[in-house]
Design an enzyme around this catalytic site. Structure first.
Site, PDB file in Angstrom:
ATOM      1  CB  SER A  61      -0.913   0.023   1.226  1.00 37.26           C
ATOM      2  OG  SER A  61      -1.710  -1.123   1.275  1.00 37.26           O
TER       3      SER A  61
HETATM    4  N1  SAH Z   1      -0.607  -5.263   4.071  1.00 35.97           N
HETATM    5  C1  SAH Z   1       0.103  -5.520   2.836  1.00 35.97           C
HETATM    6  C2  SAH Z   1      -0.727  -5.088   1.631  1.00 35.97           C
HETATM    7  C3  SAH Z   1      -1.034  -6.256   0.833  1.00 35.97           C
HETATM    8  S1  SAH Z   1      -2.228  -6.067  -0.469  1.00 35.97           S
HETATM    9  C4  SAH Z   1       1.477  -4.883   2.837  1.00 35.97           C
HETATM   10  O1  SAH Z   1       1.791  -4.125   3.754  1.00 35.97           O
HETATM   11  O2  SAH Z   1       2.263  -5.163   1.923  1.00 35.97           O
HETATM   12  C5  SAH Z   1      -3.506  -7.146   0.125  1.00 35.97           C
HETATM   13  C6  SAH Z   1      -3.112  -8.568   0.390  1.00 35.97           C
HETATM   14  O3  SAH Z   1      -4.288  -9.247   0.827  1.00 35.97           O
HETATM   15  C7  SAH Z   1      -2.605  -9.344  -0.825  1.00 35.97           C
HETATM   16  O4  SAH Z   1      -1.344  -9.880  -0.548  1.00 35.97           O
HETATM   17  C8  SAH Z   1      -3.654 -10.437  -1.026  1.00 35.97           C
HETATM   18  O5  SAH Z   1      -3.114 -11.647  -1.496  1.00 35.97           O
HETATM   19  C9  SAH Z   1      -4.225 -10.576   0.379  1.00 35.97           C
HETATM   20  N2  SAH Z   1      -5.552 -11.188   0.470  1.00 35.97           N
HETATM   21  C10 SAH Z   1      -6.600 -11.061  -0.378  1.00 35.97           C
HETATM   22  N3  SAH Z   1      -7.652 -11.755   0.063  1.00 35.97           N
HETATM   23  C11 SAH Z   1      -7.282 -12.332   1.239  1.00 35.97           C
HETATM   24  C12 SAH Z   1      -7.930 -13.192   2.185  1.00 35.97           C
HETATM   25  N4  SAH Z   1      -9.200 -13.585   2.015  1.00 35.97           N
HETATM   26  N5  SAH Z   1      -7.246 -13.592   3.269  1.00 35.97           N
HETATM   27  C13 SAH Z   1      -5.943 -13.196   3.472  1.00 35.97           C
HETATM   28  N6  SAH Z   1      -5.277 -12.406   2.606  1.00 35.97           N
HETATM   29  C14 SAH Z   1      -5.925 -11.977   1.502  1.00 35.97           C
END
Ligand code: SAH
Length: 210
Positions: A61
């Site tokens: 993000s």
């Molecule tokens: N917090 C992260 C941002 C990641 S983007 C950072 O600091 O880098 C969102 C993430 O959520 C992705 O990696 C995606 O694979 C994950 N995601 C999507 N659906 C999900 C679910 N149902 N359970 C767990 N993770 C999920």
């Protein structure tokens, strides 16, 4: 490491309801090396205020959003925090500097494994990760003082509301992909009543699974 969030957030208080980002959150943003959380090709852009690709169609993000979401959770040093969407592990590392523990769930296995290795290597021992569908939360360590969801859900998952302590806060983007999503602040009062406040329009990758 990210030092100019205060400048970037100037003028946003009307929209977010926050006067400024808490000094402890700002200190965490300065301490966590974002370049350690992005693929080699993205390292030159690690300190720009924008999301960056981390593979598997996912993104780390934008720093401003990381700071704002962290700020909205009002994390205390004694807090247990749950994160849904480990991704790169960056958001978990920021929260780890402010909380007692962070449990983080990632659904894309290679991303979750890489993040776990990275967090261990960088010394974030208070973060525990697992692979799974975060819609259902992580019952074994519940309840949590704060929950942060970093992928956009179509609705606030009831299992996450249940795993929130009375007095707890949840920050979650809600809305369909490609349509307007809103960052919501969900509050569970001491007597278990749940209230929701809309913070600002955002764009996140979708919460999949469920
Ligand atoms: N917090 C992260 C941002 C990641 S983007 C950072 O600091 O880098 C969102 C993430 O959520 C992705 O990696 C995606 O694979 C994950 N995601 C999507 N659906 C999900 C679910 N149902 N359970 C767990 N993770 C999920």
């Amino acid at each position: 490491m990210v030092k100019d969030i205060a400048l970037l957030t100037a003028g946003t208080s009307e929209e977010t309801g926050r006067q400024s980002i808490d000094a402890r959150v700002m200190a965490a943003m300065e301490q966590v090396p974002r370049h350690e959380f992005v693929p080699p090709a993205q390292v030159p852009y690690a300190y720009e205020n924008r999301p960056l690709p981390i593979g598997y169609g996912q993104t780390i993000s934008q720093p401003y959003i990381v700071a704002l979401m962290t700020d909205l959770m009002m994390v205390k040093p004694t807090d247990a925090v749950l994160e849904i969407g480990t991704g790169s592990g960056y958001q978990a590392a920021i929260v780890a500097r402010l909380a007692r523990s962070v449990h983080s769930i990632e659904i894309v296995e290679p991303l979750g494994r890489q993040a776990q290795e990275r967090l261990q290597r960088l010394g974030y021992t208070q973060v525990e990760t697992r692979i799974g569908d975060g819609y259902y939360g992580w019952e074994a360590h519940a309840p949590y003082d704060a929950i942060i969801v970093t992928a956009a859900a179509s609705h606030v998952p009831p299992p996450l509301v249940r795993q929130l302590k009375p007095g707890g806060r949840m920050v979650i983007p809600v809305g369909a992909q490609f349509l307007t999503q809103y960052l919501l602040l969900v509050h569970k009062s001491a007597d278990g009543m749940v209230s929701t406040r809309q913070i600002l329009p955002v764009r996140f990758v979708p919460l999949v699974g469920h």
